[in-house]
Design a protein around this motif. Structure first.
Motif, short mmCIF file in Angstrom:
data_model
loop_
_atom_site.label_atom_id
_atom_site.label_comp_id
_atom_site.label_asym_id
_atom_site.label_seq_id
_atom_site.Cartn_x
_atom_site.Cartn_y
_atom_site.Cartn_z
N ASN A 156 -15.80 -20.70 -17.84
CA ASN A 156 -15.64 -20.29 -19.24
C ASN A 156 -14.78 -21.31 -19.99
OD1 ASN A 156 -16.25 -16.93 -19.63
ND2 ASN A 156 -16.25 -17.78 -17.57
N PRO A 157 -15.08 -21.56 -21.26
CA PRO A 157 -14.38 -22.61 -22.01
C PRO A 157 -13.01 -22.15 -22.50
CG PRO A 157 -16.01 -21.57 -23.42
CD PRO A 157 -16.17 -20.96 -22.06
N VAL A 158 -12.12 -21.91 -21.55
CA VAL A 158 -10.79 -21.43 -21.90
C VAL A 158 -9.84 -21.76 -20.75
CG1 VAL A 158 -11.22 -19.13 -20.90
CG2 VAL A 158 -9.46 -19.39 -22.66
N MET A 159 -8.57 -21.97 -21.07
CA MET A 159 -7.51 -22.10 -20.07
C MET A 159 -6.53 -20.97 -20.31
SD MET A 159 -6.97 -26.25 -19.94
CE MET A 159 -6.92 -26.47 -21.72
N ILE A 160 -6.18 -20.21 -19.26
CA ILE A 160 -5.35 -19.01 -19.46
C ILE A 160 -3.96 -19.15 -18.85
CG2 ILE A 160 -7.39 -17.55 -19.64
CD1 ILE A 160 -6.84 -16.51 -16.84
#
Length: 199
Positions: A156-160
């Protein structure tokens, strides 16, 4: 049954859930091509493997979805949702648990034996492949034991920044072969790897 395949949602920085297992970072709206890929991957399998914690959420979620939607004459989106949930309910689900001998649900079987022995036995039987969707702890154990044959990572195009991971139990090198890398319009890229089994 053949191979054990993983379908796992993962962030760019390697997390599969937030600190409390939250999934608000995920891309939920798949484009048609990604839906087709996920459905084809599932339909190439004839059993779902689950850990006990995941089963307690997974099984009632899909059974309640089927019950809620089957009486509705909805639009295409509702029809797709019903068909997806109905397939999940109808597929055999093998739940691995050290503490429970039975779990409520349709087409649910509980396995209390040794993880490695049980999965090797399942792989030796005739049939299609098997698929696992999570959760983090169960998948970590499967990876640690070298039991997953194919990794389908939905990046998914996200860093958490922090959360649950699936590779931290691994204490030795496992070599993979990249089978495919495909970006989809919804923003997810699917990386498919095959585990190289050492002789």
């Amino acid at each position: 049954m053949g191979k054990l395949k993983l379908l796992m949602q993962i962030s760019v920085d390697g997390y599969v859930g937030g600190p409390n297992g939250d999934l608000d970072w995920r891309t939920w709206e798949y484009d048609d091509k990604l839906k087709a890929f996920a459905n084809n991957l599932r339909d190439g399998c004839d059993a779902i493997l689950l850990g006990r914690k995941m089963a307690e959420v997974f099984i009632p979620h899909f059974e309640e979805t089927v019950n809620r939607l089957q009486a509705k004459n909805g639009d295409k989106a509702l029809a797709e949702m019903f068909a997806y949930a109905d397939r999940m309910v109808s597929m055999p689900k093998i739940v691995f648990s050290k503490t429970m001998e039975t779990i409520d649900g349709k087409n649910v079987f509980v396995e209390n034996g040794d993880l490695v022995t049980a999965i090797k036995d399942l792989k030796s039987k005739k049939g299609k492949d098997m698929i696992v969707y999570g959760g983090a702890g169960f998948v970590s154990s499967l990876i640690e034991k070298g039991l997953i044959d194919e990794f389908n990572l939905f990046v998914n195009p996200v860093m958490i920044n922090k959360g649950l991971r699936i590779f931290d139990l691994l204490d030795h090198r496992q070599t993979l072969s990249l089978i495919n890398a495909t970006p989809y319009e919804c923003g997810i890229a699917v990386l498919t790897f095959k585990l190289r089994h050492e002789n």
